[in-house]
Design a protein around this motif. Structure first.
Motif, mmCIF file in Angstrom:
data_model
loop_
_atom_site.group_PDB
_atom_site.id
_atom_site.type_symbol
_atom_site.label_atom_id
_atom_site.label_comp_id
_atom_site.label_asym_id
_atom_site.label_seq_id
_atom_site.Cartn_x
_atom_site.Cartn_y
_atom_site.Cartn_z
ATOM 1 N N ASP A 268 0.816 -1.224 0.000
ATOM 2 C CA ASP A 268 0.000 0.000 0.000
ATOM 3 C C ASP A 268 0.845 1.268 0.000
ATOM 4 O O ASP A 268 0.319 2.371 -0.135
ATOM 5 C CB ASP A 268 -0.987 -0.002 1.171
ATOM 6 N N HIS B 32 -0.823 1.143 -5.807
ATOM 7 C CA HIS B 32 -1.615 -0.053 -5.507
ATOM 8 C C HIS B 32 -3.051 0.044 -6.020
ATOM 9 O O HIS B 32 -3.764 -0.960 -6.061
ATOM 10 C CB HIS B 32 -1.588 -0.369 -4.009
ATOM 11 N N ILE C 159 -3.297 -6.831 0.015
ATOM 12 C CA ILE C 159 -2.642 -5.531 0.112
ATOM 13 C C ILE C 159 -1.806 -5.529 1.385
ATOM 14 O O ILE C 159 -2.341 -5.668 2.486
ATOM 15 C CB ILE C 159 -3.672 -4.381 0.135
ATOM 16 N N LYS D 178 0.276 -3.918 4.166
ATOM 17 C CA LYS D 178 0.425 -2.613 4.806
ATOM 18 C C LYS D 178 1.897 -2.289 5.044
ATOM 19 O O LYS D 178 2.657 -3.114 5.541
ATOM 20 C CB LYS D 178 -0.342 -2.587 6.124
#
Length: 312
Positions: free
Chosen positions: A255, A262, A280, A282
């Motif tokens: 991300d 993204h 995704i 982090k």
């Protein structure tokens, strides 16, 4: 008055000539082959020791050199094949990133080797030991990978089970392969940090890195690419290829990616027609998801594959 009119008439031609010259430089900067591996981005320098540990493993592990078109110097393609630790019908083809080569994917090679896979690591056109003058960002590579698939099936048998994996440009290559008529041995796809289209990616990088607008530069670069490589940049879309895909696919994207945003992962996810998952990660920048936690990354990949593959 007459002199001013001449200058006014000449001005558009001067601007057009300058734009074309700049576009030619941009094309060479982005598309021309380089015979070295560029230094990684500053945010991933902290992983250098771990990276070279994987490279050392790659250099020491027994491998076979495979070649396509060995007698055609302009189209000769090279890959390295690492047999699984125990005899296996499962093989992964790993597609490398922009200006990389098979060796730069050593960490992913070890990941799949640890999962019991044979590993094939091609050098794409204009990369590594393979021939070519210009990088095609996966569009022509996708057709070369069909030949690698056939070579695997001939070497290992029609009962082969094949996974396609790629990161960055390699992720887009896998996504673009998904729209082709793949052999039934291909069972699943994994794309880490792939772009949705090269036109969108180039426009994004022009704005972010060079503070240049899409027009007139991207259309001019596209025209140059058509003359050099035979296709327009608008042809190179992961999303249009994914719209024809019915295989299971896992998308991975950080991300904090400022190289391939993204948001492109969501476009690719929405486009595909097969079973799909989106992870995704982090805090991960471009292709950093593995490096943040290699064990977690391997477990996530293994969990995805167990849904669709029969292990042997």
């Amino acid at each position: 008055m007459k002199k001013k009119t001449i200058l006014e008439l000449a001005a558009p031609a001067v601007v057009a000539s300058s734009a074309l010259a700049a576009s030619l430089r941009l094309f060479d900067y982005a598309f021309k082959r380089v015979d070295y591996i560029p230094e990684t981005s500053a945010d991933k320098q902290k992983y250098a020791t771990a990276y070279y540990h994987y490279v050392d493993w790659y250099k020491q592990i027994p491998k076979e050199k495979w070649v396509l078109h060995p007698d055609d110097l302009e189209n000769r393609l090279v890959a390295n094949f690492i047999p699984a630790p125990k005899p296996s019908k499962q093989t992964v083809i790993i597609s490398h990133g922009y200006k990389g080569d098979g060796e730069t994917m050593a960490n992913y090679a070890q990941l799949f080797y640890n999962l019991g896979y044979n590993v094939l690591l091609p050098d794409d056109r204009s990369h590594g030991e393979s021939a070519g003058d210009y990088i095609n960002f996966g569009w022509l590579d996708r057709l070369d990978y069909l030949e690698w698939l056939n070579k695997i099936i001939v070497k290992l048998g029609t009962d082969s089970v094949i996974v396609l994996y790629g990161a960055s440009m390699g992720g887009a290559t896998v996504e673009m392969m998904s729209g082709e008529k793949l052999p039934p041995q291909v069972k699943a796809l994994i794309a880490d940090s792939g772009y949705s289209s090269i036109e969108a990616e180039l426009s994004y990088l022009l704005r972010k890195q060079f503070h240049l607008p899409k027009y007139p530069f991207v259309p001019l670069v596209s025209m140059i690419n058509k003359r050099r490589l035979g296709y327009y940049l608008s042809d190179v879309e992961s999303t249009s290829q994914l719209s024809k895909n019915h295989l299971p696919i896992l998308f991975i994207h950080g991300d904090k990616d400022v190289y391939v945003p993204h948001s492109m992962a969501f476009r690719n996810y929405d486009a595909t027609q097969g079973p799909r998952e989106l992870w995704i990660v982090k805090g991960a920048s471009h292709v950093e998801s593995f490096w943040l936690d290699p064990v977690r990354y391997q477990n996530h990949v293994a969990h995805f594959l167990t849904k669709y593959l029969v292990t042997n």
